[in-house]
Write an enzyme that holds these catalytic residues in place. Structure first.
Site, mmCIF file in Angstrom:
data_model
loop_
_atom_site.group_PDB
_atom_site.id
_atom_site.type_symbol
_atom_site.label_atom_id
_atom_site.label_comp_id
_atom_site.label_asym_id
_atom_site.label_seq_id
_atom_site.Cartn_x
_atom_site.Cartn_y
_atom_site.Cartn_z
ATOM 1 N N MET A 109 0.848 -1.193 0.000
ATOM 2 C CA MET A 109 0.000 0.000 0.000
ATOM 3 C C MET A 109 0.891 1.254 0.000
ATOM 4 O O MET A 109 0.455 2.332 0.388
ATOM 5 C CB MET A 109 -0.934 -0.013 1.210
ATOM 6 C CG MET A 109 -1.882 -1.224 1.170
ATOM 7 S SD MET A 109 -3.428 -1.003 2.051
ATOM 8 C CE MET A 109 -2.839 -0.817 3.697
ATOM 9 N N LEU B 219 6.725 3.077 1.372
ATOM 10 C CA LEU B 219 7.642 1.931 1.424
ATOM 11 C C LEU B 219 8.803 2.160 2.391
ATOM 12 O O LEU B 219 9.315 3.272 2.510
ATOM 13 C CB LEU B 219 8.194 1.648 0.025
ATOM 14 C CG LEU B 219 7.132 1.360 -1.043
ATOM 15 C CD1 LEU B 219 7.805 1.083 -2.381
ATOM 16 C CD2 LEU B 219 6.230 0.198 -0.651
ATOM 17 N N HIS B 220 9.187 1.087 3.065
ATOM 18 C CA HIS B 220 10.325 1.108 3.975
ATOM 19 C C HIS B 220 11.186 -0.112 3.689
ATOM 20 O O HIS B 220 10.882 -0.899 2.780
ATOM 21 C CB HIS B 220 9.848 1.148 5.434
ATOM 22 C CG HIS B 220 8.797 0.114 5.730
ATOM 23 N ND1 HIS B 220 9.069 -1.230 5.755
ATOM 24 C CD2 HIS B 220 7.464 0.232 5.968
ATOM 25 C CE1 HIS B 220 7.959 -1.895 6.024
ATOM 26 N NE2 HIS B 220 6.966 -1.036 6.148
ATOM 27 N N GLY C 12 11.448 -2.850 5.070
ATOM 28 C CA GLY C 12 10.731 -4.129 5.110
ATOM 29 C C GLY C 12 10.204 -4.487 3.724
ATOM 30 O O GLY C 12 10.363 -5.617 3.241
ATOM 31 N N HIS C 13 9.589 -3.501 3.055
ATOM 32 C CA HIS C 13 9.094 -3.751 1.686
ATOM 33 C C HIS C 13 10.261 -4.074 0.749
ATOM 34 O O HIS C 13 10.168 -4.954 -0.102
ATOM 35 C CB HIS C 13 8.376 -2.510 1.139
ATOM 36 C CG HIS C 13 7.118 -2.150 1.860
ATOM 37 N ND1 HIS C 13 6.987 -1.007 2.605
ATOM 38 C CD2 HIS C 13 5.919 -2.782 1.942
ATOM 39 C CE1 HIS C 13 5.779 -0.941 3.109
ATOM 40 N NE2 HIS C 13 5.100 -2.005 2.740
ATOM 41 N N GLN D 288 -10.360 -2.578 2.814
ATOM 42 C CA GLN D 288 -9.794 -3.270 3.986
ATOM 43 C C GLN D 288 -9.678 -2.374 5.209
ATOM 44 O O GLN D 288 -9.187 -2.809 6.243
ATOM 45 C CB GLN D 288 -8.451 -3.918 3.644
ATOM 46 C CG GLN D 288 -7.300 -2.965 3.436
ATOM 47 C CD GLN D 288 -6.041 -3.699 2.972
ATOM 48 O OE1 GLN D 288 -5.931 -4.088 1.820
ATOM 49 N NE2 GLN D 288 -5.087 -3.909 3.878
ATOM 50 N N MET E 188 9.200 -2.532 11.379
ATOM 51 C CA MET E 188 9.009 -1.510 10.344
ATOM 52 C C MET E 188 7.583 -1.580 9.832
ATOM 53 O O MET E 188 7.046 -2.667 9.602
ATOM 54 C CB MET E 188 9.993 -1.735 9.202
ATOM 55 C CG MET E 188 11.395 -1.420 9.606
ATOM 56 S SD MET E 188 12.518 -1.523 8.196
ATOM 57 C CE MET E 188 14.062 -1.209 9.030
ATOM 58 N N SER F 101 4.531 1.093 7.614
ATOM 59 C CA SER F 101 4.212 2.398 7.007
ATOM 60 C C SER F 101 3.554 3.298 8.047
ATOM 61 O O SER F 101 3.712 4.516 8.008
ATOM 62 C CB SER F 101 3.268 2.209 5.831
ATOM 63 O OG SER F 101 3.830 1.297 4.928
ATOM 64 N N ARG F 102 2.816 2.693 8.966
ATOM 65 C CA ARG F 102 2.116 3.494 9.979
ATOM 66 C C ARG F 102 3.079 4.194 10.944
ATOM 67 O O ARG F 102 2.697 5.161 11.589
ATOM 68 C CB ARG F 102 1.131 2.623 10.760
ATOM 69 C CG ARG F 102 -0.126 2.304 9.975
ATOM 70 C CD ARG F 102 -1.177 1.656 10.847
ATOM 71 N NE ARG F 102 -2.440 1.520 10.135
ATOM 72 C CZ ARG F 102 -2.738 0.556 9.290
ATOM 73 N NH1 ARG F 102 -1.840 -0.382 9.032
ATOM 74 N NH2 ARG F 102 -3.907 0.509 8.675
HETATM 75 O O1 PAF Z 1 -0.126 -5.666 3.707
HETATM 76 C C1 PAF Z 1 -0.537 -4.794 2.923
HETATM 77 O O2 PAF Z 1 0.147 -3.829 2.610
HETATM 78 C C2 PAF Z 1 -1.924 -4.938 2.345
HETATM 79 O O3 PAF Z 1 -2.794 -5.516 3.251
HETATM 80 C C3 PAF Z 1 -1.970 -5.669 0.988
HETATM 81 C C4 PAF Z 1 -1.505 -7.105 1.131
HETATM 82 C C5 PAF Z 1 -1.069 -4.947 -0.016
HETATM 83 C C6 PAF Z 1 -3.382 -5.683 0.439
HETATM 84 O O4 PAF Z 1 -3.877 -4.401 0.268
#
Ligand code: PAF
Length: 280
Positions: free
Chosen positions: A30, A33-34, A36-37, A61, A187, A189-190
């Site tokens: 989502m 990015l950090h 971890g991503h 979600q 890590m 995003s929040r």
């Molecule tokens: O973990 C996330 O960033 C989200 O839940 C995902 C898997 C990208 C789905 O929107």
């Protein structure tokens, strides 16, 4: 790095690559990015020929509209990080591309059973249906060989595993370890939404999980969980749960088991809700 905003053009590109025998690794995100991503991108790069990352803040979600509105968006930085990490393709759709009938016109529903009734499922009604819907749609768009996700979202990984069973897509789910800051904070995003005081405090969740891990075989689980809740509350957290569960099925346990166990936590620091977990 190629950037696609439409499913159709993304698919045209990927079809040609797949015909040329290329293996596709996919990292759904989502954004904001950090490291971890980026570790997921690295894992995907090691195990695939083409790495696709998606950035889409999925409205279905979010059970709390304020959380959705305030979700951090850092697209320029994200593009630079993905390019530096050697990502081949960024899929960056708008809401209308993923939900052509509107977010309320989406009627897919999955039977995730018990998994959806506990922990995050119990505290965030419909959250996992939203995750299921978007991951399903993204997988249909990308049709990857490997799907790379982080252990930080332990329950989400189990839900996605179940989703793959339900929709019968031949995709290998690769779960990568949680990346942590130097003080142990997972890590996320929040974390960008934490004030500097909150950021200092946030590591307490990690410290409580460590305490549970170190004492799991000496102290009754109920006592460990209660102490962790109390310690966090004393530091200003609003705790949703601290639980210990069987890591294979997420059944909450009241005494240690020989199989692998996981401690999971969710707590709010003012406006920001943080989750973390640790295999015991
Ligand atoms: O973990 C996330 O960033 C989200 O839940 C995902 C898997 C990208 C789905 O929107």
């Amino acid at each position: 790095m190629y950037i696609f905003k439409e499913i159709r053009t993304l698919q045209q590109f990927l079809e040609a690559e797949k015909k040329a025998g290329k293996k596709v690794g996919f990292v759904p995100t989502m954004g904001a990015l950090h490291q971890g991503h980026i570790s997921l991108i690295d894992a995907a790069r090691e195990q695939s020929d083409i790495v696709v990352c998606s950035i889409f803040v999925n409205p279905t979600q979010f059970n709390d509209p304020k959380d959705y509105e305030k979700y951090p968006i850092t697209i320029n930085e994200d593009v630079s990080k993905l390019t530096a990490a050697g990502t081949d393709v960024l899929f960056l759709p708008a809401v209308a591309e993923m939900y052509p009938e509107g977010v309320h016109g989406e009627h897919r529903h999955y039977d995730f059973g018990y998994l959806e009734t506990v922990l995050e499922g119990a505290h965030r009604p419909n959250h996992f249906q939203g995750v299921g819907i978007i991951v399903h749609k993204l997988l249909e768009a990308v049709l990857p060989d490997g799907l790379f996700m982080g252990q930080k979202d332990f329950q989400q990984c189990m839900i996605v595993k179940k989703l793959l069973d339900i929709i019968q897509l031949p995709v290998q789910l690769v779960i990568c370890p949680t990346r942590r800051e130097e003080d142990g904070l997972a890590m996320s995003s929040r974390n960008l939404r934490l004030s500097s005081d909150e950021r200092q405090l946030a590591t307490a969740i990690f410290n409580e999980l460590i305490r549970i891990k170190e004492n799991v075989n000496q102290t009754p689980l109920d006592e460990l969980k209660q102490n962790a809740i109390l310690n966090l509350e004393q530091q200003g957290f609003q705790v949703d749960y601290i639980e210990v569960a069987d890591a294979n099925n997420l059944r909450v346990i009241s005494a240690p088991i020989p199989e692998s166990m996981v401690a999971l936590a969710a707590a709010k620091l003012n406006e920001v809700r943080l989750i973390d977990n640790m295999l015991l």
